[in-house]
Design an enzyme around this catalytic site. Structure first.
Site, PDB file in Angstrom:
ATOM      1  N   GLU A 107       0.853  -1.178   0.000  1.00 42.45           N
ATOM      2  CA  GLU A 107       0.000   0.000   0.000  1.00 42.45           C
ATOM      3  C   GLU A 107       0.896   1.237   0.000  1.00 42.45           C
ATOM      4  O   GLU A 107       1.174   1.822   1.053  1.00 42.45           O
ATOM      5  CB  GLU A 107      -0.909  -0.012   1.226  1.00 42.45           C
ATOM      6  N   ASP A 136      -0.394   0.258  10.734  1.00 40.45           N
ATOM      7  CA  ASP A 136      -0.027  -0.978  11.424  1.00 40.45           C
ATOM      8  C   ASP A 136       1.334  -1.497  10.986  1.00 40.45           C
ATOM      9  O   ASP A 136       1.827  -2.475  11.539  1.00 40.45           O
ATOM     10  CB  ASP A 136      -1.093  -2.048  11.179  1.00 40.45           C
ATOM     11  N   LYS A 269      -7.007  -5.948  11.509  1.00 38.27           N
ATOM     12  CA  LYS A 269      -7.601  -4.633  11.278  1.00 38.27           C
ATOM     13  C   LYS A 269      -8.574  -4.247  12.389  1.00 38.27           C
ATOM     14  O   LYS A 269      -8.677  -3.072  12.753  1.00 38.27           O
ATOM     15  CB  LYS A 269      -8.320  -4.621   9.928  1.00 38.27           C
ATOM     16  N   ASP A 293     -10.739   2.567   3.737  1.00 37.25           N
ATOM     17  CA  ASP A 293      -9.468   1.897   3.447  1.00 37.25           C
ATOM     18  C   ASP A 293      -8.508   2.879   2.794  1.00 37.25           C
ATOM     19  O   ASP A 293      -8.934   3.848   2.144  1.00 37.25           O
ATOM     20  CB  ASP A 293      -9.690   0.699   2.528  1.00 37.25           C
ATOM     21  N   ASP A 460     -15.540  -6.860   9.511  1.00 34.80           N
ATOM     22  CA  ASP A 460     -16.645  -5.989   9.121  1.00 34.80           C
ATOM     23  C   ASP A 460     -17.995  -6.695   9.250  1.00 34.80           C
ATOM     24  O   ASP A 460     -18.920  -6.180   9.883  1.00 34.80           O
ATOM     25  CB  ASP A 460     -16.434  -5.460   7.699  1.00 34.80           C
TER      26      ASP A 460
END
Length: 740
Positions: A107, A136, A269, A293, A460
């Site tokens: 990412e 993280d 997460k 996100d 989620d």
């Protein structure tokens, strides 16, 4: 507070998409499924094992379609009117915006930066917003990039609001240059802003050599750290001290990275989200929280205002929704199947008790995330006397939320609807570090009944079940243009890994205490809503009967046994397959997709093989550096990507089953065509025939990407190791089928 005058038009309205024609089609398909099952039961003694296996598979397919019909029975979503918000709300509530990232390699920080910049620039008072970035991966590069982005934000945010920029992620906005007809003042500011953005991207790229790390004391906290072994880091990158909501103001920006140690369970997460809730509660304590996100930028400037239309309209009726979910959309791929799934299944669930939390693009209510249920509220929205004793007693606060006094005070303020943010964010740094320690959540209710729930990697959906089980509803908004846009995982293998994680997380939910199989007839979750969760949580199991069914036509040809009904009853399965294909094709085309993409997705969808698995686009962004004022637009002039639609393979086992099934069905077709002249002129086939051969053809079409992979080279071809293993197993299957 919202003005409750009934003379004013509503902030939102619920739109129903009921169609009696589609209901009739759904019921007809269910009827055909059950007719087929009855036929198989009546003729079970006259056929062999293949008949039994087909019956079991088709029973599962019938059950899945029954669930889908229940879900899609009353589809709905909401249409919001943000332009009416200012007339109905004199003081908009605050919103804490959460962005999560975990790996600066997978990412890239520049993607995180663009997402953050798009959120900082939304059409909402800057003094009512705070953006928290959870890293993280504990990456100094990510922190450096955010520091540089905060400097650029002082140019970008005023520019967007002054000229009402539609797309507020710079990397997308600067793809199209200004034209000669633009206002000269705007053109000058556009060029200046773009130069500053190019400088930002260059700084982020140059920072990868880490030469700046030892030169700045601000990065001392990152020294001798590892992604899975470091102390808590909380840094206020930018603090909005203006506080009046001026268009030149930039919202708060805070970087956090929770403590991690090798011997502690961090809950992925979900653990990061709960730390975000605690830190934001100490600093700004906004009543609403936006979860995005790192690769899903805000594509609609009014996205927060759209959600507020739901919350403030529904606040007149205290049975208001717990969260507002926006659909996920993508700018770098043709994610047709996901779009259709959200449009029909997503809207269907939204018409029951509300959409399922999808992990991103969702605005939550802080009070609900702290464990409140509808029974805990009075008619005016205040805590009941029972709830007050339950939540606000000092001993209960410590047991439920941890032993931080500052955290307890922020919880009390939130539950009593008092945001009461800190006047100076840095005053909360010590308390913020305390609630980030690894042992802090031990013996508390974090992850159990408070915040994002643990016990499943699909945090989620797990959290969503917990919210709906307490009686809350949720709302679904699907605006045009989409409110959030993101990028798909890179390459086939990467996407398959993601789908594997989703399937694993869903199966964990199916067998944990949140399982939709438990408490089917109690709690406050509606029956059809629980069926929707059952459909999602059993998604990973669908591949088993689907893949078995793909082998049955080939087995029948090798073994000369009948798979499909004979005579007029063959029309049952022909009609069933035809109706399903045409129905799914209509779903795609009604959303504007081409016939070609539609047909391809239809055949993939028949056996649950997602086209998303094979998308090969990368998590990289279009280059904007070479764009000049009169330069070409990449979006308009570059033409289609020659590799778009090609599927990428590697040597992993994920591609082994598909290759094996393809080879088996090709071999069965070859045997059938060779044997056809002999069987038709001499003794004839007593069992299998043209229906089973057509079944093999359909399976080959389903696995067309693998068929192309047999002839492609490089990363677009099936590796020799996979092909050799699949060939060996296919030979064994053929020998077994013929000799049985």
């Amino acid at each position: 507070m919202a003005n409750s005058s009934s003379s004013l038009p509503p902030l939102c309205e619920k739109i129903s998409y009921k169609s009696y024609v589609l209901r009739a089609v759904d019921l007809t398909i269910i009827g055909l499924f059950f007719s087929l099952l009855v036929y198989r039961i009546l003729h079970m003694n006259q056929n062999d094992t293949v008949w039994v296996v087909a019956f079991l598979c088709e029973s599962f397919f019938s059950f899945v379609w029954l669930l889908i019909t229940s879900i899609k029975w009353s589809p709905a979503d909401y249409k919001s009117y943000p332009d009416r918000l200012d007339k109905r709300a004199h003081d908009l509530p605050s919103v804490d915006m959460f962005v999560t990232t975990a790996d600066p390699v997978r990412e890239p920080p520049i993607i995180v930066v663009n997402t953050v910049l798009s959120l900082l620039a939304v059409n909402y008072p800057a003094n009512k917003l705070a953006c928290y970035v959870s890293d993280d991966g504990c990456s100094p590069l990510t922190y450096f990039s955010l520091k540089e982005a905060s400097k650029f934000a002082k140019i970008w945010v005023p520019f967007c609001k002054k000229y009402n920029v539609k797309v507020r992620a710079p990397f997308r906005y600067f793809l199209n240059p200004v034209t000669a007809t633009e206002d000269p003042e705007f053109a000058i500011e556009w060029e200046m802003t773009k130069r500053e953005y190019d400088k930002l991207t260059q700084k982020v790229e140059d920072a990868e050599d880490s030469h700046w790390l030892n030169a700045d004391d601000d990065f001392e906290a990152f020294s001798n750290t590892k992604p899975n072994d470091h102390s808590t880091i909380v840094k206020v990158i930018w603090e909005n001290k203006g506080g009046v909501g001026d268009e030149k103001e930039v919202p708060h920006l805070v970087y956090i990275s929770r403590e991690k140690r090798p011997n502690y369970l961090h809950h992925y997460k979900a653990g990061a989200m709960n730390f975000l809730v605690r830190v934001s509660g100490l600093m700004t304590n906004a009543p609403y929280m936006l979860n995005v996100d790192c690769d899903m930028y805000a594509n609609e400037a009014d996205v927060v205002r759209q959600a507020m239309c739901i919350f403030l309209q529904e606040s007149m009726n205290q049975n208001h929704c717990a969260f507002v979910q926006f659909p996920q959309d993508f700018y770098d791929s043709n994610a047709d199947e996901l779009t259709v799934l959200q449009s029909y299944v997503g809207r269907g669930i939204a018409g029951i008790q509300g959409p399922i939390y999808a992990g991103s693009g969702c605005l939550h209510t802080r009070r609900v995330m702290y464990g409140l249920s509808l029974d805990d509220l009075e008619d005016d929205g205040s805590l009941s006397s029972v709830a007050t004793r339950k939540f606000l007693a000092e001993e209960n606060l410590v047991r439920e939320f941890g032993n931080s006094k500052e955290m307890a005070n922020s919880v009390i303020d939130a539950l009593q609807r008092k945001s009461n943010p800190q006047a100076i964010l840095t005053n909360s740094l010590e308390a913020a570090n305390e609630v980030g320690h690894c042992p802090y959540e031990y013996q508390t209710s974090w992850g159990k009944t408070i915040g994002w729930l643990y016990d499943a990697t699909a945090e989620d959906v797990n959290t969503s079940i917990g919210i709906h089980s307490r009686g809350w509803t949720s709302s679904y908004i699907s605006p045009n243009p989409p409110s959030f846009l993101g990028c798909m995982p890179p390459g086939g293998p990467e996407a398959i890994l993601q789908q594997r994680r989703w399937a694993t997380g869903m199966l964990e939910i199916l067998f944990n205490k949140q399982s939709p199989l438990i408490g089917m007839f109690h709690r406050k979750i509606r029956f059809r809503q629980r069926l929707a969760y059952l459909y999602l949580s059993s998604w990973g199991l669908r591949s088993i009967p689907e893949l078995f069914y793909c082998l049955l036509p080939a087995y029948s040809l090798f073994h000369n046994s009948s798979l499909f009904p004979k005579g007029p009853c063959l029309g049952i399965i022909v009609t069933l397959v035809g109706m399903h294909c045409l129905y799914t094709q209509w779903e795609f085309m009604s959303l504007g997709f081409s016939v070609q993409s539609c047909i391809f997705d239809v055949i993939l969808k028949l056996f649950g093989i997602s086209k998303i698995v094979f998308i090969v686009t990368k998590k990289t962004m279009p280059d904007t550096k070479s764009r000049s004022r009169n330069g070409p637009s990449q979006q308009k002039d570059d033409g289609p990507d020659p590799d778009l639609g090609k599927f990428e393979f590697d040597g992993s086992l994920y591609f082994f089953p598909g290759t094996f099934i393809l080879l088996v069905n090709l071999a069965a077709l070859a045997v059938f065509l060779i044997d056809l002249p002999l069987s038709s002129h001499i003794h004839g086939r007593s069992g299998s025939g043209w229906p089973e051969a057509c079944g093999c053809v359909l399976v080959v079409m389903l696995f067309l990407p693998f068929l192309k992979g047999l002839y492609e080279k490089g990363k677009y071809g099936i590796p020799l190791s996979t092909l050799s293993k699949a060939t060996f197993l296919a030979v064994i299957f053929v020998v077994f089928s013929v000799g049985k």
